[in-house]
Design an enzyme around this catalytic site. Structure first.
Site, PDB file in Angstrom:
ATOM      1  CE1 TYR A  51      -5.107  39.242  14.701  1.00 41.15           C
ATOM      2  CE2 TYR A  51      -4.801  37.530  16.782  1.00 41.15           C
ATOM      3  CZ  TYR A  51      -5.036  38.863  16.374  1.00 41.15           C
ATOM      4  OH  TYR A  51      -5.326  39.898  16.984  1.00 41.15           O
ATOM      5  CG  PHE A  59       3.583  39.962  12.781  1.00 40.84           C
ATOM      6  CD1 PHE A  59       2.383  39.842  13.156  1.00 40.84           C
ATOM      7  CD2 PHE A  59       3.886  40.918  11.816  1.00 40.84           C
ATOM      8  CE1 PHE A  59       1.346  40.210  12.094  1.00 40.84           C
ATOM      9  CE2 PHE A  59       2.804  41.271  11.062  1.00 40.84           C
ATOM     10  CZ  PHE A  59       1.395  41.063  11.240  1.00 40.84           C
ATOM     11  NE  ARG A  87      -8.959  49.376  12.864  1.00 41.38           N
ATOM     12  CZ  ARG A  87      -8.094  48.354  13.175  1.00 41.38           C
ATOM     13  NH1 ARG A  87      -8.219  47.169  13.361  1.00 41.38           N
ATOM     14  NH2 ARG A  87      -6.870  48.778  12.429  1.00 41.38           N
ATOM     15  CB  THR A  93      -1.110  48.519  14.879  1.00 43.80           C
ATOM     16  OG1 THR A  93      -1.926  48.629  13.910  1.00 43.80           O
ATOM     17  CG2 THR A  93      -0.500  47.070  15.148  1.00 43.80           C
ATOM     18  NE  ARG A 104      -3.912  48.216  19.413  1.00 36.79           N
ATOM     19  CZ  ARG A 104      -4.477  48.065  18.093  1.00 36.79           C
ATOM     20  NH1 ARG A 104      -4.519  48.730  17.203  1.00 36.79           N
ATOM     21  NH2 ARG A 104      -4.642  46.611  17.786  1.00 36.79           N
ATOM     22  CD  GLU A 128     -12.206  40.202  12.920  1.00 33.40           C
ATOM     23  OE1 GLU A 128     -11.065  40.138  12.375  1.00 33.40           O
ATOM     24  OE2 GLU A 128     -12.299  41.081  13.998  1.00 33.40           O
TER      25      GLU A 128
HETATM   26  N1  UDP Z   1       1.611  42.726  14.706  1.00 35.59           N
HETATM   27  C1  UDP Z   1       2.727  42.658  15.479  1.00 35.59           C
HETATM   28  N2  UDP Z   1       3.675  43.048  14.873  1.00 35.59           N
HETATM   29  C2  UDP Z   1       3.816  43.932  13.715  1.00 35.59           C
HETATM   30  C3  UDP Z   1       2.417  43.987  13.100  1.00 35.59           C
HETATM   31  C4  UDP Z   1       1.318  43.447  13.699  1.00 35.59           C
HETATM   32  O1  UDP Z   1       2.766  41.788  16.450  1.00 35.59           O
HETATM   33  O2  UDP Z   1       4.512  44.295  13.050  1.00 35.59           O
HETATM   34  C5  UDP Z   1       0.447  42.439  15.724  1.00 35.59           C
HETATM   35  C6  UDP Z   1      -0.475  43.168  16.628  1.00 35.59           C
HETATM   36  O3  UDP Z   1      -0.673  42.444  17.700  1.00 35.59           O
HETATM   37  C7  UDP Z   1      -1.713  43.607  15.858  1.00 35.59           C
HETATM   38  C8  UDP Z   1      -1.769  42.253  15.000  1.00 35.59           C
HETATM   39  O4  UDP Z   1      -0.369  41.717  14.699  1.00 35.59           O
HETATM   40  O5  UDP Z   1      -2.515  43.870  16.531  1.00 35.59           O
HETATM   41  C9  UDP Z   1      -2.584  42.404  13.790  1.00 35.59           C
HETATM   42  O6  UDP Z   1      -1.931  43.320  12.833  1.00 35.59           O
HETATM   43  P1  UDP Z   1      -2.734  44.522  12.186  1.00 35.59           P
HETATM   44  O7  UDP Z   1      -1.825  45.076  11.076  1.00 35.59           O
HETATM   45  O8  UDP Z   1      -4.246  43.817  11.640  1.00 35.59           O
HETATM   46  O9  UDP Z   1      -3.153  45.646  13.209  1.00 35.59           O
HETATM   47  P2  UDP Z   1      -4.403  46.133  14.216  1.00 35.59           P
HETATM   48  O10 UDP Z   1      -5.589  46.036  13.159  1.00 35.59           O
HETATM   49  O11 UDP Z   1      -4.631  45.333  15.028  1.00 35.59           O
HETATM   50  O12 UDP Z   1      -4.098  47.498  14.554  1.00 35.59           O
END
Ligand code: UDP
Length: 141
Positions: A51, A59, A87, A93, A104, A128
């Site tokens: 990450y 976060f 996706r 998210t 989700r 990845e």
């Molecule tokens: N995340 C979080 N708080 C936030 C935004 C993201 O904990 O406000 C975490 C969440 O687990 C997310 C990951 O960070 O899946 C990666 O963020 P991203 O924006 O890349 O989202 P994703 O691609 O997983 O939808």
């Protein structure tokens, strides 16, 4: 349409809920094939590296703590348009904003414990996938 590979992670919250199979069955029902898979408990250093793109975000520490709180189920999904298809299956998210019927919406509890990860672009997918699997251990079928 292009055959792509993408990395999917079933996160510690969903592994703890014992819904690995339910989530994998959604990938299969959507026509994605499992080209590699394993259960792994990430070290802190591994989660921080995976990450790293988020390391300046507020976060980041909580995200790393969560990702090492238990084992994760990591897979390479392969198929037409696999990156965007995964996706779509995942949903937004924040599970509160995720469309009904997405992974989700159905299995995630919060924006941080949100059940699944999926690569977001071909470049990140390649990095990845290679992070978890040597090319010789990924099987096109
Ligand atoms: N995340 C979080 N708080 C936030 C935004 C993201 O904990 O406000 C975490 C969440 O687990 C997310 C990951 O960070 O899946 C990666 O963020 P991203 O924006 O890349 O989202 P994703 O691609 O997983 O939808």
């Amino acid at each position: 349409m292009a055959i792509e590979r993408t990395l999917s992670i079933i996160k510690p919250d969903a592994v703890a809920k014992n819904v690995i199979g339910k989530i994998v069955s959604r990938f299969e029902a959507a026509g994605l094939k499992i080209a590699a898979a394993k259960l792994v408990h990430l070290s802190r250093a591994e989660a921080e590296q995976f990450y790293a793109v988020h390391k300046e975000r507020p976060f980041f520490k909580d995200l790393v703590d969560f990702m090492i709180s238990g084992p994760v189920f990591v897979q390479v999904l392969e198929g037409e348009n696999a990156i965007a298809k995964n996706r779509d299956l995942m949903g937004a998210t924040d599970p509160k904003k995720a469309a009904a019927g997405t992974i989700r919406a159905d299995f995630a509890d919060s924006i941080d414990a949100n059940a699944v990860h999926g690569s977001d672009a071909p470049e990140t997918a390649a990095v990845e996938v290679a992070f978890f699997f040597p090319a010789a251990n990924v099987y096109s079928r």
